[in-house]
Scaffold this motif. Structure first.
Motif, PDB file in Angstrom:
ATOM      1  N   TRP A  47       0.819  -1.219   0.000  1.00 25.64           N
ATOM      2  CA  TRP A  47       0.000   0.000   0.000  1.00 25.64           C
ATOM      3  C   TRP A  47       0.847   1.261   0.000  1.00 25.64           C
ATOM      4  O   TRP A  47       0.360   2.350   0.220  1.00 25.64           O
ATOM      5  N   TRP A  48       2.113   1.115  -0.267  1.00 26.05           N
ATOM      6  CA  TRP A  48       3.050   2.242  -0.242  1.00 26.05           C
ATOM      7  C   TRP A  48       3.215   2.793  -1.649  1.00 26.05           C
ATOM      8  O   TRP A  48       3.527   2.068  -2.589  1.00 26.05           O
ATOM      9  N   ASP A  49       3.027   4.075  -1.797  1.00 28.89           N
ATOM     10  CA  ASP A  49       3.156   4.751  -3.086  1.00 28.89           C
ATOM     11  C   ASP A  49       4.042   5.984  -2.894  1.00 28.89           C
ATOM     12  O   ASP A  49       3.574   7.118  -2.967  1.00 28.89           O
ATOM     13  N   THR A  55      -1.948   7.571  -6.459  1.00 25.03           N
ATOM     14  CA  THR A  55      -2.821   8.026  -5.382  1.00 25.03           C
ATOM     15  C   THR A  55      -2.515   9.448  -4.965  1.00 25.03           C
ATOM     16  O   THR A  55      -1.430   9.956  -5.171  1.00 25.03           O
ATOM     17  N   SER A  60      -7.369   5.054  -1.253  1.00 22.82           N
ATOM     18  CA  SER A  60      -7.118   3.694  -0.777  1.00 22.82           C
ATOM     19  C   SER A  60      -7.400   2.708  -1.883  1.00 22.82           C
ATOM     20  O   SER A  60      -8.114   2.993  -2.833  1.00 22.82           O
ATOM     21  N   TRP A  61      -6.799   1.546  -1.759  1.00 21.23           N
ATOM     22  CA  TRP A  61      -7.136   0.421  -2.596  1.00 21.23           C
ATOM     23  C   TRP A  61      -7.008  -0.815  -1.726  1.00 21.23           C
ATOM     24  O   TRP A  61      -6.177  -0.894  -0.843  1.00 21.23           O
ATOM     25  N   ARG A  64      -6.665  -1.387   2.809  1.00 17.90           N
ATOM     26  CA  ARG A  64      -5.957  -0.336   3.530  1.00 17.90           C
ATOM     27  C   ARG A  64      -5.924   0.975   2.761  1.00 17.90           C
ATOM     28  O   ARG A  64      -6.031   1.009   1.539  1.00 17.90           O
ATOM     29  N   LYS A  65      -5.682   2.006   3.518  1.00 14.31           N
ATOM     30  CA  LYS A  65      -5.458   3.322   2.947  1.00 14.31           C
ATOM     31  C   LYS A  65      -4.035   3.369   2.392  1.00 14.31           C
ATOM     32  O   LYS A  65      -3.108   2.844   3.001  1.00 14.31           O
ATOM     33  N   ALA A  66      -3.858   3.968   1.245  1.00 16.81           N
ATOM     34  CA  ALA A  66      -2.530   4.083   0.652  1.00 16.81           C
ATOM     35  C   ALA A  66      -1.655   5.015   1.476  1.00 16.81           C
ATOM     36  O   ALA A  66      -2.141   5.973   2.078  1.00 16.81           O
TER      37      ALA A  66
END
Length: 143
Positions: A47-49, A55, A60-61, A64-66
């Motif tokens: 979930w890390w961008d 994002t 979120s995807w 979890r929230k990004a």
């Protein structure tokens, strides 16, 4: 289920570390902890961008929230793991746990993302890449 998160594993280890300090040191637990926690850390990078490619903050995807921060302290495991490494003070055998985890799990992910995702013609991505590399330098440990 008792060990479904880094937080849960750290809680159990913290108790053992505080109650059985000599035995904890003699068992060389610190040598296996990077391997124990690598699953949780690698999972958190899904979930890390950090280049903010897909994002905006708050998106979120999946479940979890990004997380778009380039600061590694923003990971949910970071603070608890850092405090765990200070339980025995300056003589704590786990002192290098966070840098080792970052080197083992985060460095390869950063390299992959820079190699495969970074657009060097994008000023925004380049600034984020520079901030990310600056952050990684904080966790470089000499061999």
């Amino acid at each position: 289920e008792d060990f479904a998160s880094a937080r849960a594993v750290l809680k159990a280890l913290k108790s053992a570390k505080q109650k059985l300090q000599d035995e904890y040191r003699q068992a060389f637990v610190h040598l296996s902890l990077p391997e124990v926690f690598s699953f949780f850390v690698e999972h958190s990078t899904f979930w890390w961008d950090p280049l903010s490619l897909v994002t905006d903050d708050g998106a979120s995807w999946g479940p979890r929230k990004a997380m778009t921060s380039t600061q590694l302290e923003a990971f949910d495991w970071f603070e608890e793991m850092a405090s765990f490494t200070e339980l025995m003070g300056d003589d704590d055998p786990d002192t290098e746990l966070v840098p080792k985890i970052v080197q083992k799990c985060i460095f390869p992910e950063v390299a992959r993302r820079l190699r495969s995702c970074w657009d060097p013609t994008s000023g925004r991505q380049t600034r984020r890449a520079a901030a990310l590399l600056d952050e990684c330098l904080l966790f470089e440990v000499g061999e």
